[in-house]
Design an enzyme around this catalytic site. Sequence first.
Site, PDB file in Angstrom:
ATOM      1  N   LYS A 140       8.676  10.886 -11.798  1.00  0.00           N
ATOM      2  CA  LYS A 140       8.112  10.519 -10.489  1.00  0.00           C
ATOM      3  C   LYS A 140       6.654  10.987 -10.382  1.00  0.00           C
ATOM      4  O   LYS A 140       5.783  10.237  -9.956  1.00  0.00           O
ATOM      5  CB  LYS A 140       8.958  11.128  -9.364  1.00  0.00           C
ATOM      6  CG  LYS A 140       8.444  10.745  -7.977  1.00  0.00           C
ATOM      7  CD  LYS A 140       9.485  11.018  -6.931  1.00  0.00           C
ATOM      8  CE  LYS A 140       9.600  12.478  -6.573  1.00  0.00           C
ATOM      9  NZ  LYS A 140       8.524  12.992  -5.732  1.00  0.00           N
ATOM     10  N   ASP A 158      10.834   7.952  -4.686  1.00  0.00           N
ATOM     11  CA  ASP A 158      11.288   9.211  -4.097  1.00  0.00           C
ATOM     12  C   ASP A 158      12.462   8.908  -3.164  1.00  0.00           C
ATOM     13  O   ASP A 158      12.951   7.781  -3.102  1.00  0.00           O
ATOM     14  CB  ASP A 158      10.134   9.918  -3.362  1.00  0.00           C
ATOM     15  CG  ASP A 158       9.743   9.173  -2.089  1.00  0.00           C
ATOM     16  OD1 ASP A 158      10.211   8.020  -1.895  1.00  0.00           O
ATOM     17  OD2 ASP A 158       8.997   9.733  -1.275  1.00  0.00           O
TER      18      ASP A 158
END
Length: 238
Positions: A140, A158
């Site tokens: 991420k 997310d």
Amino acid sequence: MTPAATRKKAATQRSRRASRLSAAEIETMFARLKALNPKPTTELEFSTPYELLVAVTLSAQATDVGVNKATRKLFPVANTPQQIARLGVEGLKPYISTIGLYNTKAANVVAMAQQLIEQHGGQVPRDREALEALPGVGRKTANVVLNTAFGEPTMAVDTHIFRVANRTGLAPGKTVRAVEDGLLKVVPAQYLHDAHHWLILHGRYVCKARRPDCPHCAIRDLCRYPDKTPGEPDTIAT
Ligand code: SF4
């Protein structure tokens, strides 16, 4: 497979297909999100790729507001790998002690600075594999840096994006990676670069985890979520 099982499987597949947004709906969705916010970006404050990398690393399980408060004091003192390495773990901790998991994060940020100096000439690499090899950096974080510092059309999924992609039917998936891959497939090319910002902001401020603000949602008519919060924009209590 028995005929009944075959029918059941076909029905499940039909319902899965029905719960996904069509290409035209996805185009409309992003056109509306873009109209509301033509130039979206991260709410983390940064002025260089390295500052962004540090800020994103600090932001795990913390709010952007909290990270900004800390980096506003830290970056004027140390905003390069060399300066952070000189500060050391104990020197860094006081700047970030208001952020959750700051002991681990301080160790990671200093180790990351040392690795950047030793392996990348003190520069943030524009390369997923090299980024993910840095201490404290996962897929991420690498996606955020590649997208926001280097302009690559990556999708940093997310908790907010995961929720929005599933609720709306934009890119349903059981895992973060499935949603990331789904989004990369369905988001029209012209919206790909900014899509993750629009989706994060939509999830953070409108399609919240508890009691999404469906009455004020710009994509309510497109969204497939069966448990929309009821109410009209002018009558809903705030
Ligand atoms: S209608 Fe509700 S559930 Fe659907 S995207 Fe909007 S806020 Fe989220």
